[in-house]
Design a protein around this motif. Structure first.
Motif, PDB file in Angstrom:
ATOM      1  N   LYS A   1       0.857  -1.182   0.000  1.00 25.42           N
ATOM      2  CA  LYS A   1       0.000   0.000   0.000  1.00 25.42           C
ATOM      3  C   LYS A   1       0.891   1.228   0.000  1.00 25.42           C
ATOM      4  O   LYS A   1       1.594   1.516   0.966  1.00 25.42           O
ATOM      5  CB  LYS A   1      -0.909   0.000   1.222  1.00 25.42           C
ATOM      6  CG  LYS A   1      -1.845   1.207   1.291  1.00 25.42           C
ATOM      7  CD  LYS A   1      -2.754   1.119   2.503  1.00 25.42           C
ATOM      8  CE  LYS A   1      -3.688   2.324   2.567  1.00 25.42           C
ATOM      9  NZ  LYS A   1      -4.592   2.246   3.738  1.00 25.42           N
ATOM     10  N   VAL A   2       0.859   1.976  -1.109  1.00 25.91           N
ATOM     11  CA  VAL A   2       1.687   3.173  -1.271  1.00 25.91           C
ATOM     12  C   VAL A   2       0.832   4.392  -0.951  1.00 25.91           C
ATOM     13  O   VAL A   2      -0.205   4.626  -1.581  1.00 25.91           O
ATOM     14  CB  VAL A   2       2.250   3.267  -2.695  1.00 25.91           C
ATOM     15  CG1 VAL A   2       3.078   4.529  -2.859  1.00 25.91           C
ATOM     16  CG2 VAL A   2       3.082   2.034  -3.008  1.00 25.91           C
ATOM     17  N   LEU A   3       1.248   5.167   0.049  1.00 27.16           N
ATOM     18  CA  LEU A   3       0.465   6.318   0.484  1.00 27.16           C
ATOM     19  C   LEU A   3       0.578   7.473  -0.508  1.00 27.16           C
ATOM     20  O   LEU A   3       1.654   7.754  -1.038  1.00 27.16           O
ATOM     21  CB  LEU A   3       0.936   6.785   1.865  1.00 27.16           C
ATOM     22  CG  LEU A   3       0.365   6.064   3.090  1.00 27.16           C
ATOM     23  CD1 LEU A   3      -1.143   6.306   3.198  1.00 27.16           C
ATOM     24  CD2 LEU A   3       0.656   4.570   3.058  1.00 27.16           C
ATOM     25  N   LYS A   4      -0.567   8.102  -0.768  1.00 25.48           N
ATOM     26  CA  LYS A   4      -0.575   9.330  -1.570  1.00 25.48           C
ATOM     27  C   LYS A   4      -0.325  10.490  -0.615  1.00 25.48           C
ATOM     28  O   LYS A   4      -1.255  11.088  -0.058  1.00 25.48           O
ATOM     29  CB  LYS A   4      -1.929   9.496  -2.264  1.00 25.48           C
ATOM     30  CG  LYS A   4      -2.301   8.372  -3.212  1.00 25.48           C
ATOM     31  CD  LYS A   4      -3.699   8.593  -3.767  1.00 25.48           C
ATOM     32  CE  LYS A   4      -4.141   7.435  -4.654  1.00 25.48           C
ATOM     33  NZ  LYS A   4      -5.554   7.588  -5.110  1.00 25.48           N
ATOM     34  N   LEU A   5       0.948  10.826  -0.384  1.00 26.77           N
ATOM     35  CA  LEU A   5       1.316  11.777   0.657  1.00 26.77           C
ATOM     36  C   LEU A   5       0.833  13.189   0.362  1.00 26.77           C
ATOM     37  O   LEU A   5       0.774  14.027   1.257  1.00 26.77           O
ATOM     38  CB  LEU A   5       2.839  11.763   0.858  1.00 26.77           C
ATOM     39  CG  LEU A   5       3.394  10.408   1.359  1.00 26.77           C
ATOM     40  CD1 LEU A   5       4.892  10.488   1.530  1.00 26.77           C
ATOM     41  CD2 LEU A   5       2.727   9.996   2.657  1.00 26.77           C
ATOM     42  N   GLN A   6       0.499  13.466  -0.913  1.00 27.49           N
ATOM     43  CA  GLN A   6      -0.028  14.777  -1.243  1.00 27.49           C
ATOM     44  C   GLN A   6      -1.468  14.939  -0.766  1.00 27.49           C
ATOM     45  O   GLN A   6      -1.989  16.063  -0.713  1.00 27.49           O
ATOM     46  CB  GLN A   6       0.052  15.039  -2.748  1.00 27.49           C
ATOM     47  CG  GLN A   6      -0.853  14.162  -3.609  1.00 27.49           C
ATOM     48  CD  GLN A   6      -0.200  12.834  -3.971  1.00 27.49           C
ATOM     49  OE1 GLN A   6       0.738  12.412  -3.301  1.00 27.49           O
ATOM     50  NE2 GLN A   6      -0.699  12.205  -5.028  1.00 27.49           N
ATOM     51  N   THR A   7      -2.122  13.806  -0.407  1.00 27.20           N
ATOM     52  CA  THR A   7      -3.490  13.848   0.103  1.00 27.20           C
ATOM     53  C   THR A   7      -3.470  14.204   1.580  1.00 27.20           C
ATOM     54  O   THR A   7      -2.720  13.627   2.362  1.00 27.20           O
ATOM     55  CB  THR A   7      -4.180  12.487  -0.098  1.00 27.20           C
ATOM     56  OG1 THR A   7      -4.144  12.158  -1.486  1.00 27.20           O
ATOM     57  CG2 THR A   7      -5.616  12.536   0.374  1.00 27.20           C
ATOM     58  N   SER A   8      -4.313  15.138   1.947  1.00 26.03           N
ATOM     59  CA  SER A   8      -4.375  15.567   3.346  1.00 26.03           C
ATOM     60  C   SER A   8      -4.737  14.396   4.242  1.00 26.03           C
ATOM     61  O   SER A   8      -5.707  13.672   4.001  1.00 26.03           O
ATOM     62  CB  SER A   8      -5.419  16.684   3.491  1.00 26.03           C
ATOM     63  OG  SER A   8      -5.566  17.043   4.845  1.00 26.03           O
ATOM     64  N   GLY A   9      -3.944  14.194   5.302  1.00 25.57           N
ATOM     65  CA  GLY A   9      -4.213  13.129   6.267  1.00 25.57           C
ATOM     66  C   GLY A   9      -3.544  11.821   5.940  1.00 25.57           C
ATOM     67  O   GLY A   9      -3.630  10.865   6.718  1.00 25.57           O
ATOM     68  N   ALA A  10      -2.866  11.739   4.779  1.00 25.37           N
ATOM     69  CA  ALA A  10      -2.270  10.464   4.381  1.00 25.37           C
ATOM     70  C   ALA A  10      -1.143  10.059   5.318  1.00 25.37           C
ATOM     71  O   ALA A  10      -1.036   8.894   5.712  1.00 25.37           O
ATOM     72  CB  ALA A  10      -1.764  10.558   2.938  1.00 25.37           C
ATOM     73  N   SER A  11      -0.275  11.015   5.690  1.00 28.70           N
ATOM     74  CA  SER A  11       0.837  10.683   6.593  1.00 28.70           C
ATOM     75  C   SER A  11       0.317  10.243   7.943  1.00 28.70           C
ATOM     76  O   SER A  11       0.815   9.268   8.548  1.00 28.70           O
ATOM     77  CB  SER A  11       1.754  11.900   6.745  1.00 28.70           C
ATOM     78  OG  SER A  11       2.393  12.200   5.519  1.00 28.70           O
ATOM     79  N   LYS A  12      -0.713  10.923   8.409  1.00 25.48           N
ATOM     80  CA  LYS A  12      -1.308  10.531   9.689  1.00 25.48           C
ATOM     81  C   LYS A  12      -1.929   9.145   9.576  1.00 25.48           C
ATOM     82  O   LYS A  12      -1.825   8.316  10.486  1.00 25.48           O
ATOM     83  CB  LYS A  12      -2.365  11.555  10.098  1.00 25.48           C
ATOM     84  CG  LYS A  12      -2.969  11.281  11.474  1.00 25.48           C
ATOM     85  CD  LYS A  12      -3.961  12.371  11.849  1.00 25.48           C
ATOM     86  CE  LYS A  12      -4.575  12.087  13.229  1.00 25.48           C
ATOM     87  NZ  LYS A  12      -5.550  13.123  13.618  1.00 25.48           N
TER      88      LYS A  12
END
Length: 1019
Positions: free
Chosen positions: A743-754
């Motif tokens: 599962k690769v996170l879309k870090l540009q999406t708000s809340g993805a890192s969290k």
């Protein structure tokens, strides 16, 4: 002188003869008998050696311990104790005749059928003057029939069929006036039928089937007044049918098919052959109309006049043919396109033995009515293609329960396919192409598990390929081109059909990538997907399709490089990748395709050098138009020369110096890069927790590079799903034996890192059989220096519950595709066990916050695992804690339709919120409808929809697959039992999805109720 009368003379001579015989010692007569017996024994042993190729294990009874009259296959005459019959059948010796056979002069019967004899029939057979039966069928004998056989004047039966005999049929057969059978079928005889055969007045059976004989049929055959069986099929006979043959009034079986005979044949048949049982004259040039007097042939069983030039209406008076089992009038000119052309079908309902009915390729019009269902239930073959028949397929078609082949192609039929077709459980061939059918391909096609050849092409079908097609595991050919079928090509639907040879899906509206499970199709020869809306790259797994001869992907939106593995598909004859978005260079490996006759790479974005060799040397076999940046290749392509790098022009010594300098400066550069990289990584590490997630949870470390390689560069062909915060790819890592999901996170999406931290924390500290198992995490930078975060899970080969319910994505589905009530109860229980653990048995109460079908993943044993904890909340204290122990939901972003009402109103996160989502999930499993379905609105929700249907209307709202009876072990689950359990299942879903949290069912009670349903189904 005494003159004796003839009678007195004979008496005196008889007395002298008796006195002479009495004077011979009895031992002499015994010796003569013994000598004759010894001659037979020696002849048999010599014959054995030749017949068996000297195999010591063959004919073990032929030894000294037994008298030869007791040997296997040997019969002796009682009076003389001489061999009278030899019967040796069904062996694989592969021997030859022995000349000693001619010494067995008392032989009356030789039966050497199917013993793989080769060589020629020896002339010594002509010494067997007592021979009555000669049966040598099913061998490999060659050469001519020996002329010495003319001496076997006692022959009554000659059967030489299924050999390799050549030459002309001997005219001297006409002197064997005792012959009753002459079988010469399936050889290589040439020439004409000898007129001398007309002398065989005792002949009852005559067969020249499948030879190379020619000329006209001799009128002499009309003299064979006792003939009952005549087969002339499969030769090159021509001319008119001789009128004298109509004298054969005793004929019962008459085969003329596969010649070039002409004339008006049918009109005299009923009167001339009153005892006719079998009549076949197909594949000739006969003309005339269909005589109504055919109905007088009360013994008729087999009637085949296909592929001629007969015309007019088909007699509607066929009902008296009660013994008829085959009726084939296809490929003629019957009918005129009028409404009454099919009237003959109503009379055939009285032919209760009918098994095969063909009237294809004629000019028959009219509407196909429900009377088709009145035909014999014994019918196995029904062919009516290529006519002018209109109307719908009647529901009555379902009565033909033994039907194995149904051909309705190229007519004017329309409407939807009736569900009653699902009753044809023995159907293997279904041809409906070239009509005006519309609507969805029905789900009931999955009931037809014997299907192996399906053609639905050139109609107006729409919707999705039904997932139930995966039940048809015997499929060899499937064609549905020229429709408007849309959606993704289901992943495992065709993956289950591992015997599939031809797949034609071109000219539709399919989207998405090529299913990776096409790699299971080891026998696939033709794959044609042109003119769709497919995307992605050619999946690597297609390299397993080594039998491919034709691969056509023209007219789609595929991208990426042309994979080099195509060069390993050595059977390819046609490769068409034109009109796509392929880029990069043409792989040189394509020159290995020595059988390739057509290579079309036109209108892509290819660049670089065109290979030389193989198909690229054949200017007429390749097409490269529309690729502006290609160069090189053979001169006939008229492409610009490829640029030559300066390094190639330098002297070897200069080259050597450059290499040395490159190595020196390269080493310095690498050292600098390494130093800078270490510095940057240390600096970046300060932004991360002091202990990495991988070490914190004792997982195997993986780098970005390893994940990039594991997923083929995060290729779209490896993509298995997308969500709010990331995309999931299938991959293979060296640390793990089985495939993984990345599962690769879309870090540009708000809340993805969290979400990343939440999911790692949640799954890192909880373990349960029904939760997705996290394997490791990766927090790094990609090749461009951008932040990269990924979570690695166990891969679930059977996809997710949403795919199973709605068949909307290419994820795999269960190996048992029926998806019956028991399977759904088991999945519901698995999810309930997971929630019970999260809410009651873990260190902290975990609220998932996003229970929905796409987050329920299925392993290879169809066990459900709850996944995607990106929105999860950890609550301190017990599940029943007060509001002070609950988390605020002010930032919750659940999924519309599954989100509990209190979250939308700003209420607190609680286990009861998960129970609401779980209840909606159960109701979706029950009805097959999403909570966001267009039918819901204006006060009607999925919850109310189901609540109103309990209990009486339950069968009207449920997924139709749930109403199909099924077997569970040795128990048959009945419709009544299913209905009762459906009501109970619906009550649980409704109780869990009540509006107010306090009214919702407790998870432990849910588990008890579901287990009760399961027990009821089992017992």
């Amino acid at each position: 002188m005494l003159i004796l009368s003839r009678s007195h003379y004979n008496k005196i001579m008889m007395v002298f003869l008796i006195m002479f015989l009495l004077s011979i010692p009895s031992q002499t007569l015994a010796v003569n008998v013994a000598l004759s017996s010894e001659t037979d024994k020696i002849a048999l042993l010599a014959l054995k050696d030749k017949l068996t190729n000297g195999d010591p294990h063959a004919l073990p009874s032929w030894n000294e311990s037994l008298h030869f009259c007791e040997w296997q296959g040997v019969t002796c005459s009682r009076r003389h104790m001489r061999v009278s019959s030899l019967q040796l059948q069904n062996q694989y010796w592969g021997g030859t005749f022995a000349p000693s056979l001619g010494n067995l002069t008392f032989l009356k019967e030789i039966n050497f059928t199917n013993i793989n004899l080769h060589g020629e029939i020896l002339g010594e057979v002509g010494r067997l003057k007592r021979l009555k039966i000669l049966d040598l069928r099913n061998n490999n004998l060659g050469g001519h029939i020996p002329v010495e056989m003319i001496n076997c004047s006692s022959l009554e039966v000659i059967i030489l069929m299924y050999n390799n005999l050549t030459g002309k049929v001997p005219s001297w057969f006409g002197s064997m006036v005792q012959l009753t059978q002459l079988g010469l079928a399936a050889n290589g005889f040439v020439g004409k039928i000898p007129p001398s055969l007309g002398n065989l007045s005792s002949l009852e059976k005559l067969s020249f089937l499948q030879n190379h004989m020619e000329g006209s049929i001799t009128p002499a055959l009309g003299r064979l007044s006792n003939l009952k069986f005549l087969s002339l099929s499969g030769n090159n006979f021509s001319g008119l049918f001789p009128p004298s043959v109509y004298n054969l009034s005793n004929i019962q079986t008459f085969y003329l098919a596969g010649n070039q005979l002409a004339g008006n044949l049918l009109s005299n048949i009923p009167l001339a052959f009153p005892n006719l049982q079998t009549f076949a004259c197909g594949r000739n040039q006969f003309t005339g109309i269909f005589p109504s007097s055919i109905s007088n042939l009360s013994e008729l069983q087999f009637f085949d006049i296909a592929e001629n030039d007969f015309h007019g209406p088909i007699s509607p008076n066929l009902g008296s043919l009660h013994k008829l089992w085959r009726f084939n009038v296809g490929l003629n000119r019957f009918g005129s396109g009028s409404t009454h052309d099919l009237d003959f079908l109503s009379s055939l309902k009285n032919c209760t033995q009918l098994q095969k009915l063909g009237f294809y390729h004629n000019s028959l019009g009219g509407v196909l009515t429900d009377l088709i269902g009145n035909l014999s239930s014994n019918l196995v073959w029904l062919a009516m293609g290529s006519n002018q028949i209109s109307g719908r397929i009647p529901e009555g078609i379902g009565k033909l329960v033994n039907l194995a082949s149904l051909d309705m192609e190229l007519n004017f039929l329309q409407g939807t396919i009736p569900d009653s077709i699902g009753k044809l459980k023995n159907l293997g061939v279904l041809w409906l192409d070239g009509n005006k059918f519309y609507g969805n391909i029905p789900l009931v096609i999955g009931n037809l598990t014997m299907l192996f050849d399906v053609d639905l092409s050139s109609n107006k079908f729409e919707g999705l390929i039904p997932f139930t097609l995966g039940y048809c595991t015997n499929m060899q050919k499937f064609a549905a081109w020229g429709n408007n079928i849309s959606g993704n090509i289901p992943n495992q639907t065709f993956g289950y059909q591992q015997g599939l040879i031809e797949l034609f899906l071109y000219s539709n509206s399919f989207t998405g990538p090529i299913p990776s499970d096409f790699g299971n199709l080891n026998h696939l020869s033709i794959l044609d997907l042109q003119d769709n809306k497919l995307i992605g790259e050619i999946p690597m797994r297609l390299s397993a399709c080594t039998a491919l001869t034709v691969l056509v992907l023209e007219g789609n939106s595929f991208h990426g490089s042309i994979p080099s593995f195509l060069g390993s598909l050595l059977s390819l004859e046609v490769l068409d990748l034109s009109n796509n978005n392929f880029s990069s260079s043409i792989p040189h490996q394509l020159v290995n395709l020595t059988l390739l006759k057509t290579l079309n790479l036109s209108f892509n974005h290819l660049s670089g050098e065109v290979p030389v060799g193989g198909v690229f040397n054949n200017i007429t076999a390749i097409s490269l138009t529309g690729n502006k940046n290609l160069c090189g290749g053979i001169p006939q392509l008229n492409l610009p020369a490829c640029p030559v790098f300066p390094l190639q022009k330098k002297h070897k010594r200069s080259l050597k110096r450059r290499v040395i300098l490159f190595i020196v400066f390269g080493g310095i550069l690498i050292s600098c890069v390494a130093f800078i990289s270490i510095y940057l990584l240390k600096k970046k590490a300060k932004k991360l927790p002091t202990t990495s997630l991988a070490l914190q949870y004792r997982y195997v470390k993986v780098s970005y590079g390893e994940l990039h390689q594991a997923t083929n560069g995060f290729s779209s062909s490896n993509l298995v799903g997308t969500g709010s915060f990331g995309s999931v790819y299938r991959g293979t890592l060296v640390h793990f034996e089985r495939p993984v999901a990345v599962k690769v996170l879309k870090l540009q999406t708000s809340g993805a890192s969290k979400s990343f931290m939440v999911e790692c924390n949640a799954l890192g500290k909880i373990k349960h059989r029904n939760l997705v198992n996290i394997l490791t995490c990766c927090s790094s930078v990609d090749y461009k220096g951008n932040d990269f975060k990924a979570i690695v899970f166990e891969f679930m080969p059977n996809g997710n519950l949403e795919a199973l319910l709605h068949n909307t994505i290419e994820d795999s589905v269960s190996t048992n595709l029926s998806f019956n009530l028991m399977q759904r109860v088991n999945i519901a229980l698995d999810v309930a066990f997971a929630l019970d653990y999260l809410h009651n048995d873990s260190e902290k109460v975990v609220v998932h916050c996003d229970i929905k079908p796409s987050n329920v993943l299925l392993d290879d044993e169809v066990v459900a695992h709850l996944g995607d904890f990106g929105l999860a909340r950890l609550i301190h204290g017990a599940a029943s804690s007060s509001s002070s122990g609950q988390a605020t939901s002010s930032t919750i972003k659940g999924t519309i339709g599954y989100l509990p009402p209190e979250y939308g109103a700003g209420g607190s996160v609680s286990p009861q919120g998960d129970m609401y989502s779980y209840g909606i999930l159960l109701l979706e499993m029950l009805t097959g409808k999403k909570p966001t379905d267009t039918i819901f609105g204006e006060g009607l929700s999925l919850h109310k929809f189901c609540k109103m249907a309990i209990p009486e209307g339950i069968t009207e709202i449920v997924d139709s697959r749930l109403l199909v009876p099924f077997d569970e072990g040795e128990r048959k689950i009945t419709p009544q039992n299913i209905k009762e359990c459906l009501v109970s299942f619906a009550r649980i879903g409704v109780a869990c999805s009540e509006e107010f949290p306090s009214q919702r069912m407790n998870i432990k009670d849910v588990i008890m109720e579901l287990q009760a349903i399961k027990q009821k189904l089992l017992h």
